[in-house]
Design a protein around this motif. Structure first.
Motif, short mmCIF file in Angstrom:
data_model
loop_
_atom_site.label_atom_id
_atom_site.label_comp_id
_atom_site.label_asym_id
_atom_site.label_seq_id
_atom_site.Cartn_x
_atom_site.Cartn_y
_atom_site.Cartn_z
N GLN A 58 16.88 4.39 -11.40
CA GLN A 58 15.49 4.70 -11.10
C GLN A 58 14.53 3.80 -11.87
OE1 GLN A 58 16.26 9.17 -11.62
NE2 GLN A 58 14.58 9.18 -10.14
N GLU A 59 14.90 3.44 -13.11
CA GLU A 59 14.07 2.51 -13.88
C GLU A 59 14.03 1.15 -13.21
OE1 GLU A 59 12.26 2.83 -16.65
OE2 GLU A 59 12.58 4.99 -16.71
N ILE A 60 15.17 0.71 -12.70
CA ILE A 60 15.22 -0.59 -12.01
C ILE A 60 14.35 -0.55 -10.76
CG2 ILE A 60 16.74 -2.13 -10.71
CD1 ILE A 60 18.99 -1.32 -12.68
N TYR A 61 14.45 0.53 -10.00
CA TYR A 61 13.65 0.65 -8.79
C TYR A 61 12.16 0.66 -9.12
CZ TYR A 61 17.91 1.95 -6.26
OH TYR A 61 19.15 1.95 -5.69
N ALA A 62 11.78 1.41 -10.15
CA ALA A 62 10.37 1.50 -10.53
C ALA A 62 9.84 0.14 -10.98
CB ALA A 62 10.19 2.53 -11.63
N GLY A 63 10.69 -0.63 -11.67
CA GLY A 63 10.26 -1.93 -12.16
C GLY A 63 10.04 -2.95 -11.06
N SER A 64 10.76 -2.80 -9.96
CA SER A 64 10.64 -3.78 -8.87
C SER A 64 9.83 -3.25 -7.68
CB SER A 64 12.03 -4.20 -8.39
OG SER A 64 12.77 -3.07 -7.96
N TYR A 65 9.35 -2.04 -7.79
CA TYR A 65 8.58 -1.44 -6.69
C TYR A 65 7.21 -2.12 -6.58
CZ TYR A 65 6.71 2.29 -3.71
OH TYR A 65 6.17 3.01 -2.68
N ILE A 66 6.76 -2.32 -5.36
CA ILE A 66 5.47 -2.99 -5.13
C ILE A 66 4.44 -1.96 -4.67
CG2 ILE A 66 4.28 -4.78 -3.85
CD1 ILE A 66 6.99 -6.13 -3.47
N ASP A 67 3.42 -1.77 -5.48
CA ASP A 67 2.35 -0.82 -5.13
C ASP A 67 1.25 -1.52 -4.35
OD1 ASP A 67 3.09 1.75 -6.29
OD2 ASP A 67 2.97 0.72 -8.23
N ASN A 68 0.70 -0.82 -3.40
CA ASN A 68 -0.46 -1.30 -2.66
C ASN A 68 -1.67 -0.50 -3.14
OD1 ASN A 68 -2.42 -2.13 -0.89
ND2 ASN A 68 -1.25 -1.70 0.97
N TYR A 69 -2.48 -1.14 -3.99
CA TYR A 69 -3.61 -0.43 -4.60
C TYR A 69 -4.79 -0.25 -3.65
CZ TYR A 69 -1.30 -0.50 -9.10
OH TYR A 69 -0.41 -0.28 -10.12
N ASN A 70 -4.69 -0.82 -2.45
CA ASN A 70 -5.71 -0.57 -1.45
C ASN A 70 -5.48 0.75 -0.72
OD1 ASN A 70 -7.08 -3.00 -1.95
ND2 ASN A 70 -5.57 -4.11 -0.72
N GLN A 71 -4.36 1.39 -1.00
CA GLN A 71 -4.04 2.69 -0.41
C GLN A 71 -3.74 3.67 -1.54
OE1 GLN A 71 -0.69 2.02 2.15
NE2 GLN A 71 -1.80 0.67 3.55
#
Length: 915
Positions: A58-71
């Motif tokens: 889960q740490e690996i996933y969170a580190g590579s997850y891409i957030d869209n701050y326009n949403q």
């Protein structure tokens, strides 16, 4: 003394080791000692390590997850598309199975099932994860902490399955349990799960309350910062600017990651400007950040935000420029580079219509973007199927242009065609130059690829290709010299001949970019003239032609909408396309199907809109199957029962035909057509009746029977093309057939002369609404079957092959498939010439599965085209219940390995994960 204690401890360890060995010999005996030993080893050895593996993943996933701050941000950062197996998750699954199978006396069996739920969730196997969560909730209610965790994970799972009402029920149950519980367990997770439901459902007021509760009870500082940013977004949506400003300020003043802090600061400035009535735009703020040396490391993200603002204002050129600058400055942040490529790809595809360029940009997106990006799978599917979408969009653009031209008067039309021709010439030349430059660049690249004859170029039509035209001019001049474009140019004795004056550059090789001005003008004239001729010849100038042109546009939109719905699983794009279809064609023939699709697609997005389309369907078209499915929950079952009866009766007629009982075929087919008028197999029954009659009558009445089928069923996508093929064969061989005492002398249609027709007709079909398959629920006292997650790794290969097959997997070992194979043969004969070698064969995969495999196809693209054409017709072709058969594509190498149900199930899992 130390020596004494060392010996004592050593002996004690030895005794404990021997006791463990003795205990290991009788672990299956139920005793207090065995239970304690299993609790010890299960908890401190297996469960502890498995939970650590999950946390690390889960740490690996969170580190590579891409957030869209326009949403609105998502609460969780673990949505991952898996392509193949995951060693860590496989290890977790193995450890959980070890507890369940070997440590069954321990108190941690429930924890093991929860481990399986979490691992399957992270794997993306949401149906399986939901079953395990449900099992834990039902069977371990005496363990409140465990069942609470299971409900949290079930909420997350149900949201990924788009089952919002059920997710709400589970989330509300967890809130109630926490509220009344004397001892609280990880309250923050309960509030966070409910918050994610509120975000997905659009309940922003409730979501704000859940976010505040989760922030107050969370122990993880990173989670608190993320929840605080979400809280600020919700406060903005709830028209609470002061509170939102305070929440953004807490993020901006914290040690949050740059991207979150950066966006919090931008949002805070925007709120402050609005409150103080300042007019400094966000664009100006972003540009000022470019000049700050402290932001040098994040300049790619700033350019991306600038491009996003230009894109929102429909300033495409400025947006493209800044997306390219973002790519250029993304030296470390590969995900940001991938997002910029994605935006450029979407612009090329949707706004520019440059499908070749879009394909390259989508490939660059996939190369740079992390597979953890939530939309990665959708991008991959779009890239792989871009040709289908592009072809439908080309049809729409082309037909719209033709209809617009046809509506003009002659002078206006001619002027408009001239403008279009000039633009076309410019586009073709630009594409040719770009292609030449690209080829030159790639030739010197270490990764250069040799372009084959099958590789798409700027244009495959000779007169649209500048390179081909210039080569043609060179070849012409080499032989004939520089001759004027005039009549009788071949005559050597014509007057005023200038042959001798035009031989000065005969041997000169002239490329497209260095043509003399006169030749360049001639090339342009040829391209323009050819384009004008094509437009004029295809103009829809009659009411019939206009109707046909509109039908092509209608079918193209319908295909795109169904493709977004079924293949890309992109409900938003599907909705946009369906609603465009309604707007452009308010009286379209598929309106009930469109209403039904919009009702289903909106059900998880906007309940009000869903109910709106539901009402339109029920009130306007109450007798359609779409309305009946909504009004009568048992309608689907009744329909299946009726289909089963009809299939059985059809099979009896076909068996009569196979046994040469032609008079009985005619009698029974007519009775069935009277009993079931306008049924889905009506055209096929009429066809069997005509074929049976053909064994007892001469040519003229047989041909009349075929024409009657066309008149009655002109739009049947399976039979109409086949009958047209037969009529074409009759026209070509009329004299020979007229001399026969009966027109059909063979009882087997596979060997009849009608199978030799070379007519290839590709039917245009509309795709029916995608059925919703309800997953079976596991009983409370029965554990779910452990899923096989190996994905066929090691057994099956993804190596390129020149031998592909389309396979129909029938889950009924004793069912006679002759009539179904006959239907597949009908489709093949109507769509492929005999020399194409497309045949269907049958093999068993164990006692309960029969495989009809069709081929051979020499590329993956060709077998996919076949699948797209035949699958919509399968309800008419297959004479077995719909739940008894499925489809997949396979190579010859992998097909040979399907020997039993185990290998078949393993391949289907491999196929779903890799194709």
């Amino acid at each position: 003394m130390k020596h004494y204690w060392a010996i004592h401890i050593k002996n004690l360890v030895t005794i404990l080791f021997l006791l463990c060995l003795l205990a290991g010999c009788s672990l299956e005996k139920k005793s207090g000692f065995n239970r304690n030993m299993q609790n010890l080893t299960a908890h401190y050895n297996i469960l502890f390590n498995a939970n650590n593996l999950l946390l690390q993943k889960q740490e690996i996933y969170a580190g590579s997850y891409i957030d869209n701050y326009n949403q609105l941000l998502r609460v969780y950062q673990d949505t991952v598309y898996h392509n193949g197996t995951d060693k860590e998750l496989e290890a977790v699954i193995a450890k959980a199975e070890n507890i369940i199978n070997i440590k069954e006396q321990s108190r941690y069996v429930g924890d093991a099932y929860l481990l399986l739920a979490k691992a399957n969730y992270l794997y993306g196997n949401y149906f399986v994860a939901d079953e395990f969560c449900n099992y834990v909730i039902r069977n371990y209610s005496d363990k409140p902490e465990l069942s609470q965790q299971a409900r949290n994970w079930r909420v997350r799972t149900l949201l990924n399955l788009h089952q919002l009402p059920l997710a709400k029920a589970v989330a509300d149950t967890n809130l109630t349990v926490v509220f009344y519980a004397k001892k609280k367990y990880d309250e923050a997770s309960v509030y966070a799960a409910h918050l994610q439901y509120d975000l997905d459902a659009g309940n922003y007021k409730t979501g704000e309350d859940m976010a505040k509760r989760a922030i107050k009870t969370a122990n993880d500082s990173r989670l608190r910062r993320r929840l605080t940013f979400i809280l600020a977004q919700l406060q903005e949506l709830n028209h609470e600017p002061a509170d939102a400003y305070a929440s953004y300020s807490r993020i901006a003043n914290s040690n949050a990651a740059f991207e979150m802090s950066f966006n919090a600061e931008l949002n805070r400035i925007r709120i402050e400007d609005v409150q103080n009535n300042r007019h400094i735009s966000r664009l100006d703020r972003l540009k000022s950040l470019l000049r700050n040396e402290n932001n040098k490391e994040f300049i790619d993200q700033i350019y991306f935000q600038i491009a996003e603002l230009y894109m929102a204002d429909s300033k495409l050129d400025d947006a493209i420029k800044n997306y390219h600058l973002s790519v250029k400055n993304s030296s470390k942040n590969q995900n940001q580079k991938g997002l910029s490529y994605l935006r450029l790809a979407d612009i090329s595809f949707k706004n520019k219509g440059d499908y070749v360029g879009a394909k390259k940009l989508y490939d660059s997106t996939l190369l740079n973007l992390s597979p953890n990006y939530p939309g990665y799978r959708s991008i991959q599917l779009k890239s792989n199927n871009l040709q289908l979408l592009a072809e439908q969009l080309r049809i729409i653009a082309h037909e719209d242009t033709l209809q617009q031209l046809a509506s003009l008067d002659e002078p206006a039309r001619a002027a408009r065609i001239d403008v279009l021709a000039k633009q076309h010439v410019a586009d073709v030349k630009a594409a040719a130059v770009a292609s030449t430059n690209s080829a030159f660049t790639n030739t010197n690249s270490p990764n250069a690829q040799v372009q084959t004859s099958g590789t798409p170029t700027a244009s495959t039509f000779y007169f649209y290709n500048v390179n081909s035209l210039s080569q043609g001019f060179s070849d012409f001049k080499r032989r004939w010299g520089n001759r004027k474009l005039e009549d009788n140019w071949r005559r050597s004795n014509r007057s005023n001949s200038d042959i001798t004056n035009n031989t000065q550059n005969i041997t000169t090789q002239v490329g497209p970019t260095v043509l003399p001005q006169k030749d360049q003008k001639s090339t342009d004239d040829l391209i323009a003239t050819s384009y004008k001729q094509q437009l004029v010849q295809t103009l829809p100038l009659t009411p019939q032609n206009i109707a046909q042109s509109k039908a092509r546009v209608y079918n193209a939109y319908f295909t795109i909408a169904n493709f977004y719905r079924d293949v890309l699983e992109d409900p938003k794009e599907a909705i946009i396309t369906y609603e465009t279809l309604l707007k452009r064609f308010p009286d379209g023939s598929e309106k009930p199907a469109i209403y039904y699709n919009l009702y289903r697609l909106y059900s998880n997005i906007d309940v009000v809109k869903s109910d709106y389309y539901k009402d339109l369907l029920i009130k306007g078209y109450p007798e359609t199957p779409f309305a009946k499915v909504i009004l009568d929950p048992d309608y689907g079952r009744k329909l299946n029962d009726k289909d089963a009866e009809l299939n059985s009766l059809y099979n009896k007629v076909y068996d009569l035909y196979a046994h040469k009982q032609y008079k009985d075929v005619i009698t029974n087919a007519e009775l069935l057509l009277q009993q079931f008028p306008n049924n889905k197999l009506a055209a096929q029954l009429a066809y069997l009746r005509a074929m049976a009659a053909g064994h007892n009558e001469k040519l003229l009445p047989f041909r009349a029977d075929l024409y009657n089928i066309l008149n009655q069923y002109p739009n049947d996508a399976l039979i109409a093309p086949l009958v047209n093929e037969h009529l074409s064969y009759i026209d070509a061989n009329q004299n020979e057939l007229a001399t026969r005492p009966v027109v059909l002398i063979d009882n087997d249609l596979y060997d009849s002369p009608f199978a030799q027709s070379l007519i290839i007709a590709k039917p245009v079909v509309a795709v029916a609404p995608k059925p919703v398959v309800k997953q079976p629920s596991t009983q409370a006292n029965q554990a779910p079957n452990l899923p096989a997650l190996k994905s066929g790794a090691g057994l099956y290969s993804l190596r390129d092959s020149s031998r592909y097959y389309f396979v129909v997997n029938v889950n009924a070992g004793t069912t006679n498939l002759s009539s179904s194979r006959f239907g597949i043969g009908q489709f093949n004969r109507a769509n492929f010439a005999p020399e194409a070698g497309i045949k269907h064969q049958l093999k068993d995969a164990g006692d309960n599965n029969q495989l009809i495999f069709v081929g051979v196809f020499h590329s993956l693209a060709s077998v996919k085209d076949y699948a797209r054409a035949i699958i919509p017709l399968m309800p008419q072709i297959m004479k077995v219940p719909a739940d008894k058969y499925s489809f997949f594509v396979i190579t010859q190498e992998n097909l040979d390995k399907l020997a039993d149900k185990k290998t078949l199930d393993s391949y289907i899992d491999f196929y779903q994960k890799n194709y």
